[in-house]
Write a protein that holds these residues in place. Structure first.
Motif, PDB file in Angstrom:
ATOM      1  N   SER A 168      -6.581  -3.418  -0.946  1.00 62.78           N
ATOM      2  CA  SER A 168      -5.123  -3.526  -1.055  1.00 62.78           C
ATOM      3  C   SER A 168      -4.404  -3.171   0.237  1.00 62.78           C
ATOM      4  O   SER A 168      -3.226  -3.496   0.400  1.00 62.78           O
ATOM      5  N   ALA A 296      -0.489   0.069  -1.391  1.00 63.21           N
ATOM      6  CA  ALA A 296      -0.314  -1.334  -1.757  1.00 63.21           C
ATOM      7  C   ALA A 296       1.047  -1.823  -1.267  1.00 63.21           C
ATOM      8  O   ALA A 296       1.877  -1.049  -0.785  1.00 63.21           O
ATOM      9  N   TYR A 300       3.689  -4.691  -5.414  1.00 62.52           N
ATOM     10  CA  TYR A 300       2.917  -3.875  -6.356  1.00 62.52           C
ATOM     11  C   TYR A 300       3.609  -2.532  -6.623  1.00 62.52           C
ATOM     12  O   TYR A 300       3.886  -2.175  -7.772  1.00 62.52           O
TER      13      TYR A 300
END
Length: 439
Positions: A168, A296, A300
């Protein structure tokens, strides 16, 4: 592994010459991650270029070279999504254009509305497979560079090397058009002043509202930091982290055994964040214990829907002033921009949607002016020229040194009475007169 990409390795000066043309939009990123080598290299091209627009935000390092080298703005114009400490100084000199934005909307802006020609992306040293971490600023870098004409990766040897859950927080050297490296300054440090008696009282009031297992989003500032210090000495347990900016507040809770993320319905066991800003100890923690984190992107981390799927999501932020209806100004002194809304609206909405969630705006009841007189931070109405950062419909809890009130579901008259109850006593009569007349 970098040997496999030697054809992309150039000096910062060469990258600036090959990547940037007159009329381009260039992205510098956000927060404490900053492409300092490319900034210096681009500044050297001041006399060769014109109408180059640079986007950044929340810069806490002491200089942006393209701005300082061109105070007449003949070649470069700097735009900020969020005014930081240094950018506030530039603002006084007329050297920054503020662009208001709610952070969760930025990826969609880059996808569908605004143009990026060049992205200067700060990345960590690569691993043996050519993967680099995004260091302390995930931001929405992937969205930006996937829509850019030219991508420059600036390898910063000082950045934490964590890659994130399922990649991520990583990029690959193959995704860059040019790669630069060189010696960097130490990462910028963000510190907090010692809390005042009022800060401590506000923090004590909010502490009463935090249950075991709560998932915390803490804004940057003295009150959130003080709350984290109190949590460390409390009986609270198994707290979680899902926050826009991870800071030393979370490191302190982790050291005291309070931050376990054990009860999170999403990212159980991980602290989730988008930016990192704090001490070198914080950056070392991210580097040494990367397995504890899920860094992230904005899509997100700033998603209210994702926050809503976690119980007892608690958002704690500061503000400048609120009016009797609950409207909040979080970012301006009159027409003078102090910061930006950042992710505050995102996390307020997430807390509103969460089962047991609570969104707090924490303010001192008064501000002491230079002449020693007091000004109430709870006002009859947000004055003309000031910003309404969050509407009355989004403000849930307000905390001052005089208590905590919840505005959810209240009428205008009931809201006014609640707000007056936590105002400074010297201003309650004046506020009550206005409320009786208007509500």
């Amino acid at each position: 592994m970098i040997v496999n990409y030697l054809e992309k390795m150039v000096s910062p000066d060469t990258a600036a010459k090959l990547a940037v043309k007159s009329g381009d939009w260039v992205d510098y990123g956000f927060g404490a991650g900053f492409p300092e080598l490319m900034d210096r290299a681009l500044a050297k091209r001041r006399d060769e270029l014109h109408d180059v627009k640079i986007r950044g935000g929340l810069v806490i390092r002491p200089r942006i070279e393209v701005v300082e080298s061109d105070p007449e703005q003949k070649a470069f114009t700097y735009y900020s999504w969020h005014i930081g400490d240094y950018e506030r100084k530039l603002q006084k000199r007329g050297l920054v254009q503020f662009a208001p934005v709610m952070l969760r909307s930025l990826p969609e802006l880059y996808r569908h509305v605004i143009r990026t020609d060049v992205a200067f992306v700060p990345v960590s040293s690569p691993d043996e497979n050519g993967y680099c971490g995004l260091g302390i600023s995930n931001y929405c870098w992937r969205t930006i560079f996937e829509h850019a004409r030219t991508v420059v990766f600036e390898i910063n040897e000082k950045l934490p090397r964590l890659m994130g859950v399922d990649g991520s927080h990583r990029v690959h050297l193959s995704e860059a058009d040019y790669i630069v490296e060189g010696e960097h300054e130490n990462l910028p440090i963000r510190t907090y002043r010692a809390p005042s008696e009022i800060d401590i009282k506000i923090a004590e009031n909010v502490m009463k509202e935090i249950p075991d297992g709560a998932v915390l989003s803490l804004g940057v500032g003295t009150v959130p930091f003080t709350i984290a210090e109190m949590i460390g000495e409390s009986n609270l347990k198994d707290l979680g982290c899902h926050t826009g900016t991870i800071s030393d507040a979370f490191l302190n809770m982790y050291r005291k055994g309070k931050l376990t993320n054990a009860g999170k319905e999403i990212d159980r066991g991980f602290s989730t964040w988008n930016l990192a800003m704090g001490s070198q100890e914080l950056y070392d923690w991210l580097d040494d214990a990367g397995e504890l984190f899920h860094p992230a992107d904005l899509d997100y981390v700033h998603s209210p829907w994702r926050m809503s799927r976690m119980k007892n999501f608690i958002s704690i932020n500061g503000g400048v002033e609120l009016d009797l209806m609950g409207q909040e100004n979080a970012e301006s002194a009159g027409a003078r921009q102090l910061s930006g809304i950042g992710g505050q609206m995102d996390f307020l909405e997430g807390a509103y949607r969460s089962e047991g969630g609570k969104g707090f705006i924490c303010i001192n009841s008064v501000f002491r002016k230079k002449d020693g007189s007091l000004k109430s931070n709870i006002v009859p109405f947000i004055p003309a020229g000031s910003v309404v950062s969050a509407p009355r419909t989004m403000i849930q809890y307000v905390a001052t040194e005089y208590g905590v009130i919840c505005l959810s579901g209240l009428s205008l008259r009931e809201r006014a009475r609640a707000m007056i109850s936590i105002a400074h006593p010297a201003f309650r009569e004046e506020l009550s007169r206005y409320a009786e007349e208007k509500f």
